[in-house]
Enzyme design. Structure first.
Site, short mmCIF file in Angstrom:
data_model
loop_
_atom_site.label_atom_id
_atom_site.label_comp_id
_atom_site.label_asym_id
_atom_site.label_seq_id
_atom_site.Cartn_x
_atom_site.Cartn_y
_atom_site.Cartn_z
N TYR A 126 16.25 78.59 -11.38
CA TYR A 126 17.28 79.57 -11.70
C TYR A 126 18.18 79.74 -10.48
CZ TYR A 126 19.49 84.07 -12.67
OH TYR A 126 20.42 85.08 -12.86
N HIS A 127 19.49 79.74 -10.69
CA HIS A 127 20.46 79.76 -9.60
C HIS A 127 20.92 81.19 -9.32
CE1 HIS A 127 23.56 78.49 -6.90
NE2 HIS A 127 23.49 77.22 -7.25
N GLY A 128 20.56 81.74 -8.15
CA GLY A 128 21.06 83.05 -7.75
C GLY A 128 22.50 82.97 -7.29
#
Length: 325
Positions: free
Chosen positions: A120-122
């Site tokens: 998951y890309h913050g």
């Protein structure tokens, strides 16, 4: 006579405002010049404090990572080995001190052989920097990563990309990387998820199946990866989002301002490996991986996320328990 008197009053008022403006400006400049030595006198000690903490970090690195770094110097390995270990030690020290960084499920990462890590890309993928550093130091393995093309226009990035094998990546090049027995990390959401995700942690993959095609072509195992509170360390502004979205869709460049740098607790979780299944289509595999990653998020992440509670997570007394605890 009345009109002349009114006009005179207007001119007087304008003159007064003019003088007030310049008098205020002069006073401001005078106060600034008087206080400048005092400001400098109070700021200079912070420079020495910064030097003290830099010294602390250097000694912390030497104490905790000297054996790993020295081994890379004494062994005849590739050109970047020592540089990677040194940079990894710096990042891992920062992760431990600033975010109390931990990794859960490291045993799911293979000691040898390929694996595709889907994360998951913050707002800023600082957790992947931390994780790559931890794997270099603990597993002595390098994680190849796929990054957006705009990063390669940033001065200095090409050198980092060369040392750590970061590339824009295509389906064929990524599949070859995995077939060569390497670890590879991809975020299907990419810059779009980074820019327009929020503290509700929804996946924004927009039907991207490229990573699934890579996994099928290379027959690689997939490992879902998520970091708790990654959206609380850095966030985007919440206003004018629709306006920025229109611009992003045209330029394909990150334009939404980011703020933060809060020292919240970061804990990365590696989910159970998803083995290669030749019966799955790219769309089916994408859905299966998305569900696995969403399970990690729902299990380990407070939703909606909270900066203040993320800060309290640094203390064991306030540490949030997972749903299975």
């Amino acid at each position: 006579m009345l009109s002349a008197s009114a006009a005179t009053m207007d001119y007087v008022e304008l003159a007064r405002k003019f003088l007030d403006t310049y008098i205020d400006l002069d006073i401001s400049l005078w106060v600034y010049r008087c206080l400048l030595p005092l400001i400098i006198a109070f700021l200079l000690p912070f420079v020495f404090v910064a030097l003290i903490y830099i010294s602390f970090i250097v000694l912390f690195i030497y104490k905790n990572y000297r054996q790993v770094i020295l081994r890379s110097v004494t062994t005849d390995r590739n050109f970047w080995e020592f540089g990677r270990k040194l940079v990894a030690a710096i990042w891992d020290a920062h992760a431990r001190l600033y975010h109390g960084y931990e990794v859960v499920g490291m045993e799911n990462l293979p000691k040898t052989g390929p694996a595709l890590i889907i994360f998951y890309h913050g707002a800023i993928p600082i957790d992947m920097y931390y994780f790559c550093a931890r794997v270099i130091l603990q597993k002595d393995r390098l994680i190849y990563t796929v990054a957006d093309r705009f990063l390669f226009k940033v001065p200095g990035w090409s050198l980092i990309a060369d040392a750590f094998h970061v590339s824009p990546g295509t389906v064929s090049s990524c599949a070859n990387t995995l077939r060569d027995g390497n670890l590879l990390a991809i975020s299907p959401g990419g810059v779009y998820e980074a820019q327009f995700g929020d503290h509700y942690y929804e996946l924004l993959w927009r039907n991207r199946t490229g990573f699934a095609k890579v996994a099928i072509e290379s027959k690689a195992t997939i490992i879902p990866f998520f970091t708790e509170n990654i959206r609380e360390g850095f966030r985007q502004i919440n206003f004018f989002r629709s306006f920025f979205l229109k611009i992003y869709n045209k330029v394909r460049f990150p334009i939404l301002p980011i703020y933060g740098g809060f020292p919240v607790k970061y804990t990365s979780y590696l989910g159970k490996p998803i083995p290669f299944d030749p019966s799955l289509t790219p769309e089916q595999l994408q859905e299966k991986v998305a569900l696995s990653l969403e399970e990690l998020i729902n299990k380990h992440q407070r939703i909606p996320g909270s900066i203040s509670l993320g800060l309290l997570d640094r203390f064991p007394l306030f540490r949030r328990k997972t749903k299975t605890d």
